[in-house]
Scaffold this motif. Structure first.
Motif, PDB file in Angstrom:
ATOM      1  N   LEU A  61       0.706  -1.444   0.059  1.00 30.18           N
ATOM      2  CA  LEU A  61      -0.092   0.007  -0.022  1.00 30.18           C
ATOM      3  C   LEU A  61       0.796   1.221   0.136  1.00 30.18           C
ATOM      4  N   THR A  62       2.074   1.185   0.632  1.00 30.36           N
ATOM      5  CA  THR A  62       2.713   2.194   0.470  1.00 30.36           C
ATOM      6  C   THR A  62       3.327   2.779  -0.667  1.00 30.36           C
ATOM      7  N   MET A  63       3.835   1.561  -1.314  1.00 31.64           N
ATOM      8  CA  MET A  63       4.378   1.626  -2.492  1.00 31.64           C
ATOM      9  C   MET A  63       3.373   2.212  -3.786  1.00 31.64           C
ATOM     10  N   PHE A  64       2.105   1.897  -3.608  1.00 33.03           N
ATOM     11  CA  PHE A  64       1.085   2.056  -4.409  1.00 33.03           C
ATOM     12  C   PHE A  64       0.953   3.712  -4.170  1.00 33.03           C
ATOM     13  N   GLY A  65       0.837   4.078  -2.928  1.00 29.48           N
ATOM     14  CA  GLY A  65       0.621   5.380  -2.605  1.00 29.48           C
ATOM     15  C   GLY A  65       1.657   6.222  -3.045  1.00 29.48           C
ATOM     16  N   THR A  66       2.818   5.794  -2.712  1.00 29.63           N
ATOM     17  CA  THR A  66       3.955   6.713  -3.465  1.00 29.63           C
ATOM     18  C   THR A  66       3.910   6.851  -4.753  1.00 29.63           C
ATOM     19  N   SER A  67       3.839   5.939  -5.464  1.00 29.42           N
ATOM     20  CA  SER A  67       3.737   5.910  -6.995  1.00 29.42           C
ATOM     21  C   SER A  67       2.607   6.911  -7.492  1.00 29.42           C
ATOM     22  N   ALA A  68       1.388   6.802  -6.744  1.00 23.76           N
ATOM     23  CA  ALA A  68       0.223   7.690  -6.905  1.00 23.76           C
ATOM     24  C   ALA A  68       0.510   9.123  -6.791  1.00 23.76           C
ATOM     25  N   ALA A  69       1.471   9.394  -5.612  1.00 26.06           N
ATOM     26  CA  ALA A  69       1.723  10.738  -5.327  1.00 26.06           C
ATOM     27  C   ALA A  69       2.720  11.207  -6.359  1.00 26.06           C
ATOM     28  N   PHE A  70       3.548  10.544  -6.786  1.00 23.42           N
ATOM     29  CA  PHE A  70       4.440  11.130  -7.780  1.00 23.42           C
ATOM     30  C   PHE A  70       3.767  11.452  -9.094  1.00 23.42           C
ATOM     31  N   ARG A  71       2.798  10.358  -9.312  1.00 21.88           N
ATOM     32  CA  ARG A  71       2.108  10.837 -10.594  1.00 21.88           C
ATOM     33  C   ARG A  71       1.177  12.138 -10.625  1.00 21.88           C
ATOM     34  N   LEU A 104      17.116   7.558  -5.980  1.00 23.08           N
ATOM     35  CA  LEU A 104      16.856   6.804  -4.607  1.00 23.08           C
ATOM     36  C   LEU A 104      16.000   5.581  -4.838  1.00 23.08           C
ATOM     37  N   PHE A 105      15.189   5.402  -5.719  1.00 18.83           N
ATOM     38  CA  PHE A 105      14.247   4.400  -5.968  1.00 18.83           C
ATOM     39  C   PHE A 105      14.859   3.358  -6.599  1.00 18.83           C
ATOM     40  N   VAL A 106      15.744   3.658  -7.413  1.00 19.38           N
ATOM     41  CA  VAL A 106      16.548   2.661  -8.107  1.00 19.38           C
ATOM     42  C   VAL A 106      17.293   2.095  -7.075  1.00 19.38           C
ATOM     43  N   CYS A 107      17.891   2.736  -6.202  1.00 25.22           N
ATOM     44  CA  CYS A 107      18.871   2.052  -5.079  1.00 25.22           C
ATOM     45  C   CYS A 107      17.962   1.074  -4.121  1.00 25.22           C
ATOM     46  N   CYS A 139       7.357  -7.006  -2.970  1.00 21.08           N
ATOM     47  CA  CYS A 139       6.986  -5.816  -3.377  1.00 21.08           C
ATOM     48  C   CYS A 139       7.742  -4.383  -3.437  1.00 21.08           C
ATOM     49  N   ILE A 140       8.868  -4.712  -2.941  1.00 17.20           N
ATOM     50  CA  ILE A 140       9.939  -3.523  -2.868  1.00 17.20           C
ATOM     51  C   ILE A 140      10.463  -3.442  -4.327  1.00 17.20           C
ATOM     52  N   PRO A 141      10.978  -4.539  -5.110  1.00 18.56           N
ATOM     53  CA  PRO A 141      11.652  -3.682  -6.283  1.00 18.56           C
ATOM     54  C   PRO A 141      10.311  -3.653  -7.336  1.00 18.56           C
ATOM     55  N   ILE A 142       9.377  -4.225  -7.125  1.00 19.58           N
ATOM     56  CA  ILE A 142       7.946  -4.071  -8.007  1.00 19.58           C
ATOM     57  C   ILE A 142       7.594  -2.575  -7.839  1.00 19.58           C
ATOM     58  N   GLY A 143       7.365  -2.245  -6.547  1.00 21.38           N
ATOM     59  CA  GLY A 143       6.857  -0.828  -6.275  1.00 21.38           C
ATOM     60  C   GLY A 143       7.932   0.251  -6.646  1.00 21.38           C
ATOM     61  N   CYS A 144       8.951   0.006  -6.512  1.00 25.52           N
ATOM     62  CA  CYS A 144      10.063   0.975  -7.017  1.00 25.52           C
ATOM     63  C   CYS A 144      10.009   1.198  -8.403  1.00 25.52           C
ATOM     64  N   ALA A 145       9.864  -0.058  -9.058  1.00 26.98           N
ATOM     65  CA  ALA A 145       9.727   0.042 -10.624  1.00 26.98           C
ATOM     66  C   ALA A 145       8.697   0.997 -11.053  1.00 26.98           C
ATOM     67  N   MET A 146       7.433   0.812 -10.225  1.00 32.67           N
ATOM     68  CA  MET A 146       6.157   1.608 -10.498  1.00 32.67           C
ATOM     69  C   MET A 146       6.510   3.047 -10.355  1.00 32.67           C
ATOM     70  N   ILE A 147       7.343   3.182  -9.017  1.00 27.80           N
ATOM     71  CA  ILE A 147       7.328   4.692  -8.719  1.00 27.80           C
ATOM     72  C   ILE A 147       8.414   5.338  -9.829  1.00 27.80           C
ATOM     73  N   VAL A 148       9.407   4.668 -10.263  1.00 30.66           N
ATOM     74  CA  VAL A 148      10.398   5.251 -11.135  1.00 30.66           C
ATOM     75  C   VAL A 148       9.547   5.305 -12.504  1.00 30.66           C
ATOM     76  N   ALA A 149       8.870   4.731 -12.873  1.00 32.23           N
ATOM     77  CA  ALA A 149       8.074   4.703 -14.164  1.00 32.23           C
ATOM     78  C   ALA A 149       7.076   5.897 -13.864  1.00 32.23           C
ATOM     79  N   ARG A 150       6.616   6.195 -12.997  1.00 32.54           N
ATOM     80  CA  ARG A 150       5.720   7.273 -12.722  1.00 32.54           C
ATOM     81  C   ARG A 150       6.620   8.725 -12.866  1.00 32.54           C
ATOM     82  N   ILE A 151       7.608   8.345 -12.170  1.00 28.59           N
ATOM     83  CA  ILE A 151       8.595   9.580 -11.972  1.00 28.59           C
ATOM     84  C   ILE A 151       9.051  10.187 -13.444  1.00 28.59           C
ATOM     85  N   ILE A 152       9.392   9.302 -14.329  1.00 32.80           N
ATOM     86  CA  ILE A 152       9.644   9.578 -15.580  1.00 32.80           C
ATOM     87  C   ILE A 152       8.599   9.950 -16.580  1.00 32.80           C
ATOM     88  N   GLN A 153       7.364   9.467 -16.360  1.00 31.85           N
ATOM     89  CA  GLN A 153       6.389   9.889 -16.942  1.00 31.85           C
ATOM     90  C   GLN A 153       6.028  11.050 -16.725  1.00 31.85           C
TER      91      GLN A 153
END
Length: 163
Positions: A61-71, A104-107, A139-153
């Protein structure tokens, strides 16, 4: 349903994936917690495994929320200080924030992946359900990949002036 409607539906789902997954996960967590309360106080038999599931679902849930926040561009940043800089410099500052956030999220994702590899190699299992711990850690690598994708988007949208 025409192709245009289907494409708009798929686009909407892609744009709101984190919210949909998060809502489903939060509902499942609420149901687990309710079931635990009912069994604990009505039948005097607590469902101890629900705590393990809820705690690990909270990481998702934290990973999803962080990704949504960046989006949505609602991530933590110091707007008070950013607004003090000239407009041209703010553009570079936003780009720098994006690059640092990606770093940060890649690391974090890499470290999560290394932990996952260790847990698989050492065959670590969870305490309550005795299932492989890496199933939770994934969930950590998958969530970080989602977050990085949203940051790039969002960064590409900002560079194009579509914010």
């Amino acid at each position: 349903m025409c192709i245009r409607d289907r494409l708009s539906t798929v686009r909407w789902i892609a744009e709101h994936l984190e919210e949909m997954l998060g809502a489903f996960l939060l509902a499942a967590m609420a149901c687990l917690a309710f079931a635990n309360v009912v069994t604990r106080y009505v039948f005097e038999y607590p469902l101890a495994f629900t705590e393990e599931l809820e705690v690990n679902a909270l990481v998702w849930l934290t990973m999803f929320g962080t990704s949504a926040a960046f989006r949505r561009r609602h991530h933590l940043r110091m707007l008070f200080f950013q607004d003090k800089f000239p407009k041209k410099f703010r553009h570079y500052l936003h780009l720098g924030i994006a690059v640092l956030s990606i770093g940060l999220f890649v690391c974090l994702g890499f470290l999560g992946y290394m932990q996952l590899v260790d847990e698989r190699f050492l065959e670590i299992t969870s305490e309550s359900l005795n299932i492989p711990q890496w199933l939770y850690t994934v969930c950590i690598p998958i969530g970080c990949a989602m977050i990085v994708a949203r940051i790039i988007q969002v960064t590409i949208q900002d560079l194009r002036g579509q914010s």
